[in-house]
Design an enzyme around this catalytic site. Structure first.
Site, PDB file in Angstrom:
ATOM      1  N   CYS A  55       9.945 -23.120 -30.724  1.00 53.91           N
ATOM      2  CA  CYS A  55       9.824 -22.138 -31.809  1.00 53.91           C
ATOM      3  C   CYS A  55      11.008 -22.215 -32.781  1.00 53.91           C
ATOM      4  CB  CYS A  55       9.780 -20.725 -31.229  1.00 53.91           C
ATOM      5  SG  CYS A  55       8.268 -20.346 -30.331  1.00 53.91           S
ATOM      6  N   GLU A  57      12.762 -19.797 -33.989  1.00 55.00           N
ATOM      7  CA  GLU A  57      13.885 -18.943 -33.583  1.00 55.00           C
ATOM      8  C   GLU A  57      14.814 -19.702 -32.631  1.00 55.00           C
ATOM      9  OE1 GLU A  57      10.636 -18.175 -33.534  1.00 55.00           O
ATOM     10  OE2 GLU A  57      10.307 -16.011 -33.587  1.00 55.00           O
ATOM     11  N   CYS A  97       7.416 -14.502 -30.658  1.00 53.72           N
ATOM     12  CA  CYS A  97       6.549 -14.576 -29.484  1.00 53.72           C
ATOM     13  C   CYS A  97       7.296 -14.021 -28.270  1.00 53.72           C
ATOM     14  CB  CYS A  97       6.104 -16.021 -29.243  1.00 53.72           C
ATOM     15  SG  CYS A  97       7.380 -17.087 -28.542  1.00 53.72           S
ATOM     16  N   CYS A 100      10.391 -16.031 -27.171  1.00 48.55           N
ATOM     17  CA  CYS A 100      11.528 -15.862 -28.085  1.00 48.55           C
ATOM     18  C   CYS A 100      12.169 -14.491 -27.920  1.00 48.55           C
ATOM     19  CB  CYS A 100      11.108 -16.083 -29.530  1.00 48.55           C
ATOM     20  SG  CYS A 100      10.904 -17.831 -29.909  1.00 48.55           S
TER      21      CYS A 100
END
Ligand SMILES: [Zn+2]
Length: 140
Positions: A55, A57, A97, A100
Site C-alpha cells: 500500500c 501508506e 485499509c 495499514c
C-alpha cells in the site's frame, strides 16, 4: 474543513499519484507529516501476485524511516486516482485499509488520519479506526 497544513498534505498525496499513476499498478498515493514536520509521500506498488502488493501508506512510511530516519507520524492521508474509464476524474481521499491501520498504529498510536466523511473529509486519531487492536500485551 481541513486546516492549511492538512490540506497541504492532501495536495502532496494527490501530486504524488498524479505524477506516478499507471493503470493497475500505481493508483493510490499517500503523504504523511512526520513529528518533526517534514512531509514524505509514497505510491502503492501493485503486483502480479496480489499478496505481494504494498500500500501507498506503507511506502510513505518506508520513505520516512529510510530517507529521514524518523519514526513518528503526525498526520497521514491516502488518495485514489480514478481509472481511465471512470466518469469521476477527481483524486479522492480514501480510508486506510485494515493492514495499514495496524501499521500506522504500530509506528505512532497518536497519529492523525485524514479520512472521507460524507461529501467532505475529517481528521480522526488512528485509535478511532482501530478499536480493540490486537496486542500481545493486555494494556492497549
Ligand atoms: Zn493499506
Amino acid at each position: 474543513m481541513l486546516s492549511e497544513k492538512d490540506q497541504e498534505l492532501v495536495d502532496a498525496a494527490r501530486e504524488a499519484i498524479a505524477r506516478r499513476y499507471r493503470n493497475d499498478w500505481q493508483e493510490v498515493g499517500a503523504a504523511l507529516r512526520t513529528r518533526s514536520g517534514r512531509i514524505v509521500t509514497g505510491v502503492n506498488l501493485d503486483a502480479y501476485l496480489g499478496r505481494m502488493a504494498v500500500c501507498a501508506e506503507a511506502v510513505a512510511l518506508g520513505q520516512m524511516v529510510t530517507q529521514l530516519g524518523e519514526f513518528g507520524i503526525d498526520t497521514i492521508v491516502a488518495v485514489r486516482h480514478p481509472k481511465p474509464g471512470e466518469a469521476d476524474r477527481a483524486i479522492r481521499i480514501v480510508s486506510p485499509c485494515g493492514a495499514c491501520r495496524e501499521l500506522i498504529f504500530d509506528y505512532d498510536r497518536n497519529a492523525r488520519v485524514i479520512v472521507p466523511n460524507g461529501d467532505g473529509e475529517t481528521v480522526v486519531p488512528i485509535g478511532d479506526l482501530l478499536p480493540k487492536k490486537y496486542s500481545r500485551e493486555r494494556s492497549l
